[in-house]
Design a protein around this motif. Structure first.
Motif, PDB file in Angstrom:
ATOM      1  N   LEU A   1      -1.721  -6.113  36.697  1.00  0.00           N
ATOM      2  CA  LEU A   1      -2.022  -7.088  35.656  1.00  0.00           C
ATOM      3  C   LEU A   1      -3.104  -8.070  36.108  1.00  0.00           C
ATOM      4  O   LEU A   1      -3.974  -8.427  35.313  1.00  0.00           O
ATOM      5  CB  LEU A   1      -0.765  -7.869  35.280  1.00  0.00           C
ATOM      6  N   ASN A   2      -3.057  -8.495  37.363  1.00  0.00           N
ATOM      7  CA  ASN A   2      -4.060  -9.458  37.826  1.00  0.00           C
ATOM      8  C   ASN A   2      -5.469  -8.896  37.737  1.00  0.00           C
ATOM      9  O   ASN A   2      -6.408  -9.612  37.390  1.00  0.00           O
ATOM     10  CB  ASN A   2      -3.750  -9.917  39.247  1.00  0.00           C
ATOM     11  N   GLY A   3      -5.629  -7.613  38.056  1.00  0.00           N
ATOM     12  CA  GLY A   3      -6.943  -6.974  37.925  1.00  0.00           C
ATOM     13  C   GLY A   3      -7.410  -6.956  36.481  1.00  0.00           C
ATOM     14  O   GLY A   3      -8.577  -7.233  36.186  1.00  0.00           O
ATOM     15  N   MET A   4      -6.498  -6.651  35.568  1.00  0.00           N
ATOM     16  CA  MET A   4      -6.848  -6.653  34.142  1.00  0.00           C
ATOM     17  C   MET A   4      -7.238  -8.053  33.699  1.00  0.00           C
ATOM     18  O   MET A   4      -8.248  -8.231  33.006  1.00  0.00           O
ATOM     19  CB  MET A   4      -5.661  -6.167  33.317  1.00  0.00           C
ATOM     20  N   PHE A   5      -6.431  -9.040  34.091  1.00  0.00           N
ATOM     21  CA  PHE A   5      -6.739 -10.425  33.730  1.00  0.00           C
ATOM     22  C   PHE A   5      -8.101 -10.849  34.276  1.00  0.00           C
ATOM     23  O   PHE A   5      -8.866 -11.529  33.604  1.00  0.00           O
ATOM     24  CB  PHE A   5      -5.665 -11.384  34.232  1.00  0.00           C
ATOM     25  N   TRP A   6      -8.406 -10.433  35.511  1.00  0.00           N
ATOM     26  CA  TRP A   6      -9.680 -10.822  36.114  1.00  0.00           C
ATOM     27  C   TRP A   6     -10.840 -10.272  35.294  1.00  0.00           C
ATOM     28  O   TRP A   6     -11.778 -10.993  34.965  1.00  0.00           O
ATOM     29  CB  TRP A   6      -9.782 -10.332  37.566  1.00  0.00           C
ATOM     30  N   VAL A   7     -10.766  -8.989  34.950  1.00  0.00           N
ATOM     31  CA  VAL A   7     -11.856  -8.361  34.184  1.00  0.00           C
ATOM     32  C   VAL A   7     -11.973  -8.988  32.803  1.00  0.00           C
ATOM     33  O   VAL A   7     -13.067  -9.343  32.359  1.00  0.00           O
ATOM     34  CB  VAL A   7     -11.643  -6.831  34.075  1.00  0.00           C
ATOM     35  N   LEU A   8     -10.847  -9.135  32.110  1.00  0.00           N
ATOM     36  CA  LEU A   8     -10.885  -9.665  30.750  1.00  0.00           C
ATOM     37  C   LEU A   8     -11.336 -11.118  30.724  1.00  0.00           C
ATOM     38  O   LEU A   8     -12.052 -11.535  29.811  1.00  0.00           O
ATOM     39  CB  LEU A   8      -9.511  -9.518  30.098  1.00  0.00           C
ATOM     40  N   ARG A  32      -6.006   1.162  29.643  1.00  0.00           N
ATOM     41  CA  ARG A  32      -6.199   2.019  28.469  1.00  0.00           C
ATOM     42  C   ARG A  32      -4.890   2.622  27.990  1.00  0.00           C
ATOM     43  O   ARG A  32      -4.622   2.682  26.790  1.00  0.00           O
ATOM     44  CB  ARG A  32      -7.204   3.132  28.777  1.00  0.00           C
ATOM     45  N   LYS A  33      -4.056   3.067  28.932  1.00  0.00           N
ATOM     46  CA  LYS A  33      -2.771   3.659  28.568  1.00  0.00           C
ATOM     47  C   LYS A  33      -1.904   2.636  27.854  1.00  0.00           C
ATOM     48  O   LYS A  33      -1.340   2.916  26.795  1.00  0.00           O
ATOM     49  CB  LYS A  33      -2.057   4.166  29.817  1.00  0.00           C
ATOM     50  N   TRP A  34      -1.801   1.435  28.417  1.00  0.00           N
ATOM     51  CA  TRP A  34      -0.968   0.390  27.821  1.00  0.00           C
ATOM     52  C   TRP A  34      -1.518  -0.064  26.473  1.00  0.00           C
ATOM     53  O   TRP A  34      -0.768  -0.383  25.565  1.00  0.00           O
ATOM     54  CB  TRP A  34      -0.838  -0.793  28.761  1.00  0.00           C
ATOM     55  N   ARG A  35      -2.839  -0.099  26.353  1.00  0.00           N
ATOM     56  CA  ARG A  35      -3.444  -0.450  25.067  1.00  0.00           C
ATOM     57  C   ARG A  35      -3.114   0.606  24.023  1.00  0.00           C
ATOM     58  O   ARG A  35      -2.700   0.288  22.906  1.00  0.00           O
ATOM     59  CB  ARG A  35      -4.964  -0.567  25.234  1.00  0.00           C
ATOM     60  N   ASP A  36      -3.279   1.851  24.400  1.00  0.00           N
ATOM     61  CA  ASP A  36      -3.098   2.947  23.454  1.00  0.00           C
ATOM     62  C   ASP A  36      -1.638   3.217  23.097  1.00  0.00           C
ATOM     63  O   ASP A  36      -1.346   3.629  21.980  1.00  0.00           O
ATOM     64  CB  ASP A  36      -3.731   4.232  23.996  1.00  0.00           C
ATOM     65  N   ASP A  37      -0.713   2.993  24.037  1.00  0.00           N
ATOM     66  CA  ASP A  37       0.689   3.303  23.744  1.00  0.00           C
ATOM     67  C   ASP A  37       1.483   2.116  23.201  1.00  0.00           C
ATOM     68  O   ASP A  37       2.684   2.203  22.981  1.00  0.00           O
ATOM     69  CB  ASP A  37       1.391   3.922  24.949  1.00  0.00           C
ATOM     70  N   GLY A  38       0.812   0.989  22.981  1.00  0.00           N
ATOM     71  CA  GLY A  38       1.459  -0.161  22.369  1.00  0.00           C
ATOM     72  C   GLY A  38       2.184  -1.089  23.328  1.00  0.00           C
ATOM     73  O   GLY A  38       2.880  -2.005  22.894  1.00  0.00           O
ATOM     74  N   THR A  39       2.024  -0.874  24.629  1.00  0.00           N
ATOM     75  CA  THR A  39       2.707  -1.721  25.610  1.00  0.00           C
ATOM     76  C   THR A  39       2.316  -3.183  25.463  1.00  0.00           C
ATOM     77  O   THR A  39       3.180  -4.069  25.494  1.00  0.00           O
ATOM     78  CB  THR A  39       2.418  -1.230  27.041  1.00  0.00           C
ATOM     79  N   PHE A  40       1.035  -3.466  25.284  1.00  0.00           N
ATOM     80  CA  PHE A  40       0.601  -4.865  25.139  1.00  0.00           C
ATOM     81  C   PHE A  40       1.190  -5.491  23.882  1.00  0.00           C
ATOM     82  O   PHE A  40       1.599  -6.652  23.890  1.00  0.00           O
ATOM     83  CB  PHE A  40      -0.927  -4.976  25.125  1.00  0.00           C
ATOM     84  N   GLN A  41       1.246  -4.728  22.807  1.00  0.00           N
ATOM     85  CA  GLN A  41       1.831  -5.243  21.564  1.00  0.00           C
ATOM     86  C   GLN A  41       3.309  -5.567  21.766  1.00  0.00           C
ATOM     87  O   GLN A  41       3.786  -6.608  21.327  1.00  0.00           O
ATOM     88  CB  GLN A  41       1.658  -4.231  20.430  1.00  0.00           C
ATOM     89  N   LYS A  42       4.030  -4.687  22.458  1.00  0.00           N
ATOM     90  CA  LYS A  42       5.449  -4.921  22.739  1.00  0.00           C
ATOM     91  C   LYS A  42       5.640  -6.164  23.614  1.00  0.00           C
ATOM     92  O   LYS A  42       6.574  -6.947  23.398  1.00  0.00           O
ATOM     93  CB  LYS A  42       6.067  -3.705  23.418  1.00  0.00           C
TER      94      LYS A  42
END
Length: 68
Positions: A1-8, A32-42
């Motif tokens: 998650l920290n890597g994603m936060f850093w990029v975003l 990409r997997k979490w975006r596509d499978d709805g993990t972030f929305q959940k």
């Protein structure tokens, strides 16, 4: 998650992500997997429910904005 936060947060390319977060390819494919499978929305829905049950969210002004 920290890597994603850093990029975003930085707006940098995935390849520019510091090595301390792991391989950029791994972080990007997980993103990409979490975006596509709805993990972030959940995650957002659960956070919303938790904050609402705690009474720490104002449902009249709750929003997410990329500029904040």
């Amino acid at each position: 998650l920290n890597g994603m936060f850093w990029v975003l947060n930085s707006g940098a390319h995935w390849r520019a992500m510091p090595e301390r977060y792991g391989a950029w390819q791994t972080v990007y494919s997980r993103f990409r997997k979490w975006r596509d499978d709805g993990t972030f929305q959940k995650m957002l829905e659960r956070l919303h429910l938790k904050l609402n049950s705690d009474g720490t969210i104002d449902l009249e002004t709750w929003y997410v904005a990329s500029t904040v």
